[in-house]
Design an enzyme around this catalytic site. Structure first.
Site, mmCIF file in Angstrom:
data_model
loop_
_atom_site.group_PDB
_atom_site.id
_atom_site.type_symbol
_atom_site.label_atom_id
_atom_site.label_comp_id
_atom_site.label_asym_id
_atom_site.label_seq_id
_atom_site.Cartn_x
_atom_site.Cartn_y
_atom_site.Cartn_z
ATOM 1 C CE LYS A 1 29.835 25.516 38.809
ATOM 2 N NZ LYS A 1 28.776 25.231 39.990
ATOM 3 C CD GLU B 1 22.342 26.028 39.990
ATOM 4 O OE1 GLU B 1 23.042 25.774 40.242
ATOM 5 O OE2 GLU B 1 21.618 25.971 39.480
ATOM 6 N NE ARG C 1 33.792 29.552 48.007
ATOM 7 C CZ ARG C 1 32.959 28.915 47.350
ATOM 8 N NH1 ARG C 1 33.846 27.887 45.654
ATOM 9 N NH2 ARG C 1 31.680 28.803 47.529
#
Length: 565
Positions: free
Chosen positions: A279, A42, A269
């Site tokens: 983020k 994204e 991850r």
RNA sequence: UGUCUCAUGGUGUAAUGGUAGCACUGCAGUUUCUGAAUCUGCCUGUCCAGGUUCGAACCCUGGUGAGACAACCA
């Protein structure tokens, strides 16, 4: 194992579980033997080292099995997205050395998705819900308590159809209506409790489609269908999407019209010790000016690592070392440091620099004499060649390379102990001078003229070797080691080496750094320490927060000192 | 008191019914024109209990523990 089997067994390379799935699918003839992956960020932030793990997998699988990998921006939420991120993401992927086949945007499918949704509603499989977000959340139940059905669930198809159209005209305020799939409010999987397919966003224009759309599809709907539109065969994502997979498959089943189907596979991850990779927190660091930007060398972003001197190879090495599994792991930052050292030791040009200088005077060296000493640019790469550096009577050495009263295992300069000046002569300390406060001002020593580098006597055994710069030939640089400003009032590099500093070479650097930042709510941000030993890329346009430093010898000491050992 | 996923040295990972291996860290030693790097050696592991089997890290059952899921984020 008998002799015949050994040849076959020896070259067998172990696969990660994802490659094993891919090979099985290939063997089963699924999707006509086609392999296609995608990297679907994204565009709401910069890529970080965690994304690199996904990138290496998505592109790596495609490369290894003769498939293709596309870049797809998952841009279904205009509130958070921006073209700045679209650009940086492309740059970072390319820097890592990967080439996508095509660039797609989920927003390219808005019309297609819309048309599909209309059909879906006509089939009575979705409805417009006009309740508030809070009410809907309440009706959803909890993981252990079933949800209750919305009063709008069984409204006439025509009504939902008309309202859905209105959701996209701008007349419906945000939050007033959503489109939900009609599945099962009692499902043990929360994602099946009539998941939201579309919501209204008219407060932010979309970075690509502007204000054309007011109704935007949600991830669970758009992602799987995008995969399907593109022909993705293996949709690789992180573990937290495991619970979404049944819904991913459900939506695919609703719309698919052939034997082809994409398959979602999850992997763990990246969790790096001492590293903040959220983020949200990184954005906060940038917005509050606690770092100089997304590419601040302390940031775990790809561009931050790039500025810190990491090479794409180093990142690949690291990713290779950590692997892909089905369980959450904590990867030691030391492993990443090891990977970069491995790579840069072979490729980085070395120069001399003194950070905390103290004058060393060779009392028996002729005044005014200057000798040019040859020194190697990279001890691990002969092809890197040699350069000449000026040697004279007065030098600067590192302040902590001298101790008047040294402990037993101190191999550097101390009265009576002979050390080698790298690429030059052996010297032996005779005395030193201190100011009124006891601070060291000058060190005096004598050199042995027969020990110049290359002369037979230079093979004599000495315990220590020191780096140095010639006082008269050195230049001063103001350098910053991450958050610490080292203002070196005295020269810190000889002229030749200072020019090297301006070359776009990777250079070794000492980077002890700890940052403590505060979040808005006053709570301390996790203390994070980006790097203990690092390397720096030096580029000509850079601000002086770059430092060149060729010594690694004392790293262990300084680290130990910091730990209070 | 739900669903899904997972459990191998300090850490990260291999072994998919047949000798538990590799890497990082740590420690010790070696070597080196900086104590880094290199090289060598050592330490340390299959969550627990049953079962199947000639044989189980692997298959089965039951525990225990961990993570994910209750955004109009992705």
């Amino acid at each position: 194992m008998n002799a015949e089997n050994i040849d076959e067994a020896a070259p067998k390379k172990s696969l990660n579980f994802i490659e094993a799935f891919v090979e099985q699918d290939l063997k089963d003839g699924k999707n006509g033997g086609r392999i296609q992956t995608r990297f679907p960020p994204e565009p709401n932030g910069y890529l970080h080292i965690g994304h690199a793990k996904a990138i290496c997998l998505d592109f790596g699988i495609a490369d290894n099995y003769g498939g293709i990998c596309n870049l797809r921006f998952d841009d279904t939420n205009p509130v958070k997205e921006d073209v700045e991120y679209v650009d940086s993401i492309q740059e970072d992927i390319q820097w890592l050395g990967y080439k996508w086949k095509n660039i797609y945007y989920a927003s390219d499918y808005f019309q297609q998705l819309w048309d599909l949704t209309i059909e879906f509603i006509k089939q009575g499989k979705a409805y417009v819900d006009e309740q508030s977000a809070e009410t809907i959340a309440k009706q959803k139940g909890t993981p252990t308590v079933p949800g209750t059905e919305s009063p709008y669930r069984n409204r006439p198809v025509e009504e939902s159809l008309a309202l859905f159209q209105k959701m996209n005209t701008g007349e419906v305020p945000e939050g007033a209506m959503i489109l939900r799939a009609k599945i099962d409010m009692a499902s043990s999987n929360m994602h099946f409790r009539d998941p939201i397919m579309y919501r209204v966003i008219n407060s932010h224009p979309h970075h690509r489609t502007g204000t054309n759309w007011k109704a935007y599809p949600m991830y669970d709907y758009a992602h799987g269908q995008s995969d399907y539109f593109e022909g993705v065969t293996h949709s690789l994502c992180t573990l937290e999407f495991e619970v979404h997979r049944p819904l991913y498959d459900w939506f695919i089943d609703q719309f698919k019209d052939s034997d082809y189907r994409p398959r979602q596979i999850e992997f763990n991850r990246l969790n790096l010790t001492y590293t903040v990779m959220s983020k949200r927190k990184m954005l906060q660091l940038v917005q509050e000016g606690l770092v100089s930007g997304w590419d601040d060398p302390r940031m775990p972003t790809i561009c931050g690592l790039r500025r810190r001197g990491y090479s794409p190879e180093a990142i690949h090495n690291f990713i290779d070392k950590i692997g892909y599994t089905k369980f959450e792991a904590q990867n030691d930052i030391g492993l990443m440091e090891h990977a970069v050292r491995e790579n840069l030791n072979k490729t980085a040009a070395r120069v001399n620099a003194v950070i905390d200088p103290v004058k060393l005077i060779i009392t028996n060296y002729p005044e005014g004499l200057v000798e040019m000493m040859e020194t190697v640019n990279n001890p691990e790469d002969e092809a890197a060649g040699t350069r000449e550096i000026a040697f004279s009577r007065e030098l600067y050495i590192e302040r902590d390379d001298f101790m008047e009263e040294a402990p037993k295992k101190y191999f550097r300069l101390t009265p009576g102990q002979e050390v080698r000046l790298k690429s030059a002569y052996f010297v032996k300390c005779t005395s030193c001078k201190r100011d009124a406060d006891g601070r060291l001002e000058e060190i005096y020593c004598e050199y042995d003229p027969m020990t110049k580098s290359g002369m037979p006597d230079a093979n004599r055994k000495v315990k220590g070797t020191l780096h140095w710069v010639s006082a008269a030939h050195s230049l001063t640089a103001e350098v910053r080691l991450y958050d610490r400003l080292f203002s070196v009032e005295n020269p810190s590099a000889d002229e030749r080496d200072f020019r090297d500093l301006l070359n776009p070479n990777s250079l070794r650097v000492l980077t002890n750094c700890q940052v403590e930042a505060s979040l808005k709510n006053g709570k301390p941000l996790d203390q994070f320490q980006f790097q203990r030993i690092g390397y720096f890329n030096v580029d000509p346009d850079s601000t002086p927060d770059k430092l060149v430093f060729n010594r690694t010898a004392s790293l262990k000491d300084s680290w130990a000192k910091e730990q209070g050992k």
